[in-house]
Design an enzyme around this catalytic site. Structure first.
Site, PDB file in Angstrom:
ATOM      1  N   GLU A  80       0.671  -1.408  -0.121  1.00 11.39           N
ATOM      2  CA  GLU A  80       0.489  -0.030  -0.006  1.00 11.39           C
ATOM      3  C   GLU A  80       0.496   1.169  -0.127  1.00 11.39           C
ATOM      4  OE1 GLU A  80      -3.224   0.231  -0.730  1.00 11.39           O
ATOM      5  OE2 GLU A  80      -3.365  -2.096  -0.538  1.00 11.39           O
ATOM      6  N   CYS A 142      -7.514  -2.433   8.361  1.00  9.72           N
ATOM      7  CA  CYS A 142      -5.738  -2.429   7.692  1.00  9.72           C
ATOM      8  C   CYS A 142      -5.576  -0.957   7.929  1.00  9.72           C
ATOM      9  CB  CYS A 142      -5.939  -2.970   6.097  1.00  9.72           C
ATOM     10  SG  CYS A 142      -6.190  -5.072   6.322  1.00  9.72           S
ATOM     11  N   HIS A 166      -0.894  -5.274   1.190  1.00  8.52           N
ATOM     12  CA  HIS A 166      -2.632  -6.357   1.166  1.00  8.52           C
ATOM     13  C   HIS A 166      -2.256  -7.809   0.335  1.00  8.52           C
ATOM     14  CE1 HIS A 166      -6.006  -3.360   2.722  1.00  8.52           C
ATOM     15  NE2 HIS A 166      -5.789  -4.521   3.281  1.00  8.52           N
TER      16      HIS A 166
END
EC number: 3.4.19.3
Length: 199
Positions: A80, A142, A166
């Site tokens: 991310e 998350c 992820h």
């Protein structure tokens, strides 16, 4: 040896297992490319998870943090790029449903990952593992843990690399769902490759 704090989550929503939990347990206390892995499985609870992570940062005193989350439906490993100051999404495991509130009331709108995400994607692809940078970590737990870790590092001026990755579903998780999946051993290998990208 430098320490890396590696976190995953317990199962959540209608997922009977969480492959991040298995990765964290599989790598806990292992040495990966000169890094001592300290693994911790986090609860899926908006009210306690962030504080627990902050406590772990000060207890473990790692040089790097990689938090893992399940993105069932994605077909590749996705480091991310950014965490946003927002809690939203479905209910957590305690039945709490956030509604767009800020994670930190006076915190900045977002934080960028300090992990070498471009290098990670390149190394994963060089090893035959599909990967791509993601520009949204969502607004569920998350994103929450990514934001809380980066905020604590910024506020306390800590010298720690930190970010979030992820992962897709494992084959075991995909047995009851029509979604892309990886072998669990390949998911763990992917995270080992990512750890190997850290200086």
């Amino acid at each position: 040896m430098k320490k890396i704090l590696l976190t995953g989550f317990v199962p959540f929503l209608d997922n009977p297992i969480n492959p991040t939990e298995e990765i964290v347990q599989g790598l806990h206390k292992k040495s990966v490319n000169g890094w001592e892995v300290v693994g911790e499985v986090l609860p899926v609870d908006f009210h306690v998870t962030g504080d627990h992570l902050v406590e772990l940062i000060h207890k473990v005193q790692p040089s790097a943090i990689i938090s893992l989350g399940l993105a069932a439906g994605r077909n590749r490993i996705t480091p991310e790029r950014i965490a946003i100051n927002c809690n939203d999404g479905p209910v957590d495991n305690q039945g709490y449903k956030p509604d767009g509130e800020k994670i930190i009331s006076d915190g900045p709108d977002g934080y960028f990952s300090s992990l070498p995400i471009k290098k990670m994607v390149k190394e994963l692809e060089n090893n035959g593992i599909p990967a791509k940078i993601s520009n949204t970590a969502g607004a569920y737990l998350c994103n929450h843990v990514m934001y809380r870790a980066l905020h604590e590092i910024e506020q306390q001026k800590l010298d720690i690399f930190s970010g979030f990755i992820h992962i897709p579903a494992s084959h075991k998780l995909a047995l009851t769902n029509n979604i892309p999946s990886f072998a669990q051993k390949d998911l763990q290998r992917a995270i080992e490759i990512c750890i190997g990208c850290l200086d």
